[in-house]
Scaffold this motif. Structure first.
Motif, short mmCIF file in Angstrom:
data_model
loop_
_atom_site.label_atom_id
_atom_site.label_comp_id
_atom_site.label_asym_id
_atom_site.label_seq_id
_atom_site.Cartn_x
_atom_site.Cartn_y
_atom_site.Cartn_z
N ARG A 3 -19.11 -23.25 75.05
CA ARG A 3 -20.57 -23.15 75.08
C ARG A 3 -21.15 -23.99 73.95
O ARG A 3 -20.78 -23.85 72.81
CB ARG A 3 -21.01 -21.70 74.94
N ILE A 5 -24.67 -24.39 73.61
CA ILE A 5 -25.98 -23.84 73.26
C ILE A 5 -25.82 -22.35 73.03
O ILE A 5 -25.33 -21.64 73.90
CB ILE A 5 -27.02 -24.11 74.36
N ALA A 6 -26.25 -21.91 71.88
CA ALA A 6 -26.15 -20.49 71.55
C ALA A 6 -27.26 -19.70 72.23
O ALA A 6 -28.39 -20.17 72.31
CB ALA A 6 -26.22 -20.30 70.04
N LYS A 7 -26.93 -18.52 72.72
CA LYS A 7 -27.94 -17.64 73.30
C LYS A 7 -28.72 -16.98 72.16
O LYS A 7 -28.12 -16.51 71.20
CB LYS A 7 -27.30 -16.56 74.16
N VAL A 8 -30.02 -16.98 72.29
CA VAL A 8 -30.88 -16.38 71.26
C VAL A 8 -31.81 -15.39 71.92
O VAL A 8 -32.44 -15.70 72.92
CB VAL A 8 -31.71 -17.46 70.52
N VAL A 9 -31.89 -14.19 71.36
CA VAL A 9 -32.78 -13.15 71.86
C VAL A 9 -33.60 -12.63 70.70
O VAL A 9 -33.06 -12.30 69.65
CB VAL A 9 -31.99 -11.99 72.50
#
Length: 67
Positions: A3, A5-9
């Motif tokens: 991956r 692109i890191a997932k950001v929430v």
């Protein structure tokens, strides 16, 4: 598969989000606000009817206050 692109929430309280929306729109000029309303209306009518009407009919409805 790696991956890239890191997932950001971001968790935001709804009250905070509403305040941010108000601050955002209050920072815009009246012309910018009106331009956005016109853009949204054109998008909606085009989606709903396939085209934006050449003329708009002014409709005013009134009701007796219940209080």
């Amino acid at each position: 598969m790696e991956r890239k692109i890191a997932k950001v929430v971001n968790h935001v309280k709804m009250d905070d989000e509403d305040a941010l929306d108000v601050l955002f729109w209050r920072s815009k000029s009246m012309a910018e606000r009106l331009q956005e309303v016109v853009r949204l209306r054109k998008n909606y009518f085009t989606w709903l009817n396939g085209a934006f009407p050449e003329k708009m009919t002014k409709v005013i409805t009134t009701r007796i206050n219940d209080f």
